[in-house]
Enzyme design. Sequence first.
Site, short mmCIF file in Angstrom:
data_model
loop_
_atom_site.label_atom_id
_atom_site.label_comp_id
_atom_site.label_asym_id
_atom_site.label_seq_id
_atom_site.Cartn_x
_atom_site.Cartn_y
_atom_site.Cartn_z
N GLU A 119 0.84 -1.20 0.00
CA GLU A 119 0.00 0.00 0.00
C GLU A 119 0.88 1.25 0.00
OE1 GLU A 119 -2.49 3.03 0.11
OE2 GLU A 119 -3.06 0.97 -0.43
N ARG A 143 -16.23 4.35 4.07
CA ARG A 143 -15.28 3.47 3.39
C ARG A 143 -14.14 3.10 4.33
NH1 ARG A 143 -10.68 3.83 0.03
NH2 ARG A 143 -10.71 2.40 -1.76
N TYR A 199 -33.38 14.47 -8.66
CA TYR A 199 -33.13 14.55 -10.10
C TYR A 199 -33.20 16.01 -10.54
CZ TYR A 199 -34.07 9.49 -10.23
OH TYR A 199 -34.04 8.12 -10.03
N ASP A 208 -11.37 -1.15 -9.67
CA ASP A 208 -11.49 0.05 -10.49
C ASP A 208 -10.44 0.16 -11.57
OD1 ASP A 208 -13.66 0.78 -9.03
OD2 ASP A 208 -12.70 2.43 -7.96
#
Length: 824
Positions: free
Chosen positions: A38, A113, A222, A319
């Site tokens: 990391e 997260r 929206y 990702d």
Amino acid sequence: MSSIENDRLRVVIVGAGVAGLTLANALEQAGVDYVLLERRSEVAPQVGASIGIFPSAARILDQLGAWKGVSEAAAPLQVFNNRDQQGNHISIPDRSPLLLRARTGYSTAWGERQNLLRVLHDNIKDPSKVLVNKGLADIKHEADGVTAICEDGSSYSGHLLVGTDGVFSKTRSKMWELAESDHPELVRADRNCLISEYNCIFGIAQGVTSPLTQPGDVNTCYNVGRCALSITAEGGKMYWFAQERLPRTYRLGEVPRYTDDDARDFVARHANLIYAKGSNGQKLTLPNIWEKTTSFRLVAIEEAKFKLWHWGRIVCAGDSIHKATPNLGVGGNSAIESAAALANGIKRLADQWNTTGCRSTIQEIEAMLAEYQRSRKVRAEAVVDASAFLARSHNMQGWGRRLFVRFVLPHLTEFVPELMGNSIIGATKLDYLPLPMASLSGTKPFNPTQGEGLRESKLKRSIYALPLLGLAFTAAWVMDVSPAVEWAIALRDSGVFELPSGGSVPILRTFYHLPSFDDFVAMVNTFFFPAMYGTDPLSRRQTLSFLTDGVVLLTIWIFESARRANMLTPVQWPNFYAAIGQLLGIGVISPIYCFLHYVVSPIENFSALDQRLTNTRVSLAALPTVVLTYLLPFFALITWPDLAFRQALLFVWQLYPVWAAAALFVISKVFFKDTMLTDKVFRTQRDLPVMRMYVGGAAVLSAAVWWWTWLEYGLFDVFVPSGLPRSRDTLAGFTAEFLRWDETFGFGSHLVWLGYLFWDLQAAGMLREGWFKVAGLGLVSLLLVGPGATLGIGWLFREHILATRRHKNALTPESVGRLHGSAF
């Protein structure tokens, strides 16, 4: 290789994000040696980011033993709220998270997260395998191994290197350099495939106190060119997002980077962005949330579907190979799936090494990596596409999506949950770890052969169903009424209908007091005179049996229209088809209805038990509606003592589709309660008793009239056409043949349709009795009880199968027990 022992497989993982930590956990539990590098100084930094964990990822985390910790640190979602730019509801609040839990066994959780990364890190039994401050500088690829060279000069070797270092992956860039000579077109395409059309500020706020949002609420707003989303947790904690469309599309290498000052400018620019609005005018706005925000970040939103996932001993996951917008919340979940899929392949390779004692060759490694990409590519890309579609819907990009949001979304409250469901059902699992019971207990079992990217082609189904369209065209040609129109007009204009007894009945010309319309209906009425007045006994009996069979057909159409799986499909409007059938003959419109139904109703639509379910309010009103508006008026016009008044009843009956539509609405709204919110979660078979009673009762009536008809006059004389209607030289003869063909095409097409539907069940492994056996029993039933009863019996049997049996590849306690040779 001097830096690594070659007695077992070793993996180097670059990047301790969601994918990297999941892979590390999975490899540890597979007994595979690894090291995780990391670049940051800590594994779980606070960067203001939040993440949603869907059942697809929850199942994998549960297999790893990390789900309990993740779920305890996250907030379960409760209610989805779709809102317009003013903060008003577009559609009714939707409690689909509860449905999603019933379907899968897992709650959909939202949290920081940082907490997910911490739980995954703490779940690793040997933390010495995770090294921080190890930014990747270079990769050295050799024939017998691969080495990661870090920025601090250290290096780590293994037989396989996995890049889980994000969308701007250094691993992927180095892989491109190495692979360019072998795959120049793929590398060129990948370097140009990433785009960024939106930016997004996301943050975490504390102490947001507003009566407009409760714990578990998800508010999605929206707007044209921008959108907002918030998730409320306990204690006033809120995870929030605001997104805007960029002035142009950016590509890899030019994607904007933002500072904290840019984020503050974003908030000032969108100070009028509303997250929720109450009935009293109170609003929850971006500035309200911003003043309580403790961490935030503004980023550009990248989207990409890379084609080159691996080369040699290097492979990417998460990702770095599939990047979705955050709108569907699938990015982290997809990364966890890819890590699991890759772990499955590595485990198989390691087991082969351990069993044979032979080191894996580069060819074996490449074959494993190719299988990993094959197994994940379709689903990963489909999830990226689904999230991209949702992002453009949230931002109301283009007139098509603006119309969708304003006119379709209000009637499609489960739009986002269904996108989620389709992205979940075919999820990857860890093949070498036991499946948790929670994952096997849902009403929409996981199924690796279904879901996004694996949906059955509508074009293919259309091609398969072309014989039904062929029946429609044939029926239109056979049942052409134009040769008889002059006879019908002449009879209408004569003013009287002569009876066999020597008397006559005046022909009613005016009823609705709309001259042109009344004239047209009066002309159509003349076709029914022989049956209505008994001048042709055979035709009268056939018409009675045929139109009694119609009760079964119309009731089934209403049930199908109320089915959750058929929402916003062409079969949702049964009275439209009934009205066309009144004009052209049910034999012409039935094959078209059956064609459309087959195309839009593949077996995958019933992967969730609640999708088979019909709205019980409408279901309970189905047969009363058909009896009141169709059956009783018809029997009355056949038997009413006043012969002249029979024509008035015929005027009424001709418009039964109109009366049925009105009656269905009134009866369902006034006399029955809408229980769908609880039925779809807790009582997925609630409509079965009413289906059996209504369709079964109609089938019994149909069979009784069928026997009463053919026992006296004979089956062939009454029901089997003896020629084309146009070959007859009288209106009565034309009508008798027309109605025989009408019944033949109308019910024949429905029986063919049942054959198609049972073939679907056979292909799904749900028809244990066998298709040919069912088809043979159907033919026997057709002779014994007639087409209407056979249609009803067949439809009810299919309904029973859909409600009680699961797809052959669905993961249930029974299927897993069969696979492992024991009860689960």
